[in-house]
Design a protein around this motif. Structure first.
Motif, mmCIF file in Angstrom:
data_model
loop_
_atom_site.group_PDB
_atom_site.id
_atom_site.type_symbol
_atom_site.label_atom_id
_atom_site.label_comp_id
_atom_site.label_asym_id
_atom_site.label_seq_id
_atom_site.Cartn_x
_atom_site.Cartn_y
_atom_site.Cartn_z
ATOM 1 N N ALA A 161 6.103 -94.701 -30.944
ATOM 2 C CA ALA A 161 5.344 -94.036 -30.602
ATOM 3 C C ALA A 161 4.374 -93.122 -31.950
ATOM 4 C CB ALA A 161 6.460 -92.094 -30.427
ATOM 5 N N THR A 162 4.225 -93.580 -33.011
ATOM 6 C CA THR A 162 3.283 -92.685 -33.798
ATOM 7 C C THR A 162 2.595 -93.921 -34.044
ATOM 8 O OG1 THR A 162 4.602 -94.306 -35.376
ATOM 9 C CG2 THR A 162 5.402 -92.390 -35.585
ATOM 10 N N ARG A 202 16.395 -94.346 -29.230
ATOM 11 C CA ARG A 202 15.361 -93.000 -29.653
ATOM 12 C C ARG A 202 14.951 -93.222 -30.762
ATOM 13 N NH1 ARG A 202 16.915 -86.906 -28.986
ATOM 14 N NH2 ARG A 202 15.750 -86.297 -31.117
ATOM 15 N N GLU A 203 15.464 -94.110 -31.756
ATOM 16 C CA GLU A 203 14.393 -94.009 -33.351
ATOM 17 C C GLU A 203 13.479 -95.324 -32.970
ATOM 18 O OE1 GLU A 203 18.165 -94.081 -36.570
ATOM 19 O OE2 GLU A 203 18.409 -96.137 -35.078
ATOM 20 N N GLN A 259 12.187 -96.536 -29.885
ATOM 21 C CA GLN A 259 11.196 -95.021 -29.481
ATOM 22 C C GLN A 259 10.237 -94.532 -30.556
ATOM 23 O OE1 GLN A 259 11.750 -93.466 -25.682
ATOM 24 N NE2 GLN A 259 12.489 -95.574 -24.469
ATOM 25 N N TRP A 260 11.284 -93.217 -31.267
ATOM 26 C CA TRP A 260 10.123 -92.719 -32.391
ATOM 27 C C TRP A 260 9.644 -93.763 -32.743
ATOM 28 C CZ3 TRP A 260 10.015 -87.649 -32.173
ATOM 29 C CH2 TRP A 260 9.321 -87.035 -33.181
#
Length: 140
Positions: free
Chosen positions: A33-34, A26-27, A29-30
């Motif tokens: 994703a920016t 999750r970290e 991908q986050w």
């Protein structure tokens, strides 16, 4: 600019942060994703994997490689998209202050190979006068 940080991870462009080895899916991908759309994919022996394309570069990140005893973010591959290896990439990919995709492969390899960290893998192009096509960095 992407910057390879052996032993640590990968610095992302535009102040998007650092993909640090061991961080969660999750970290990771986050952070990516920016910069670009993140798409799930599959990598053999990895618990998770995703790709993203950013200005002509494809990023593949994966983690939770249990059989290797590594949890969290484990490795990243940056691959140039398109056949134009005679020119630098639009985005620098830096290792030891050298733009790996910004100069002909023979010059880059001569500069970095003597001190190349064992967790970094460079993919040379068909012609040594062309630019590198891919680079990989792993946790170990």
């Amino acid at each position: 600019m992407f910057e390879l940080l052996p032993g640590t991870g990968l610095t992302l462009p535009r102040h998007a942060g650092v993909l640090r080895f061991g961080m969660s899916e999750r970290e990771a991908q986050w952070a990516v994703a920016t910069l670009a759309d993140v798409r799930g994919t599959w990598v053999c022996r990895a618990g998770w994997a995703f790709t993203a394309c950013y200005e002509g570069l494809e990023l593949l990140a994966y983690g939770d490689c249990v059989d290797l005893g590594v949890s969290g973010f484990t490795a990243v591959h940056l691959h140039r998209r398109g056949p134009r290896l005679t020119e630098p990439s639009a985005v620098p990919v830096v290792l030891q202050d050298i733009d790996l995709f910004g100069y002909p492969a023979n010059e880059v390899l001569a500069a970095v190979e003597p001190n190349l960290h064992p967790t970094v893998r460079l993919t040379p192009p068909p012609s040594p006068a062309d630019h590198l096509s891919a680079v990989s960095l792993s946790a170990g």
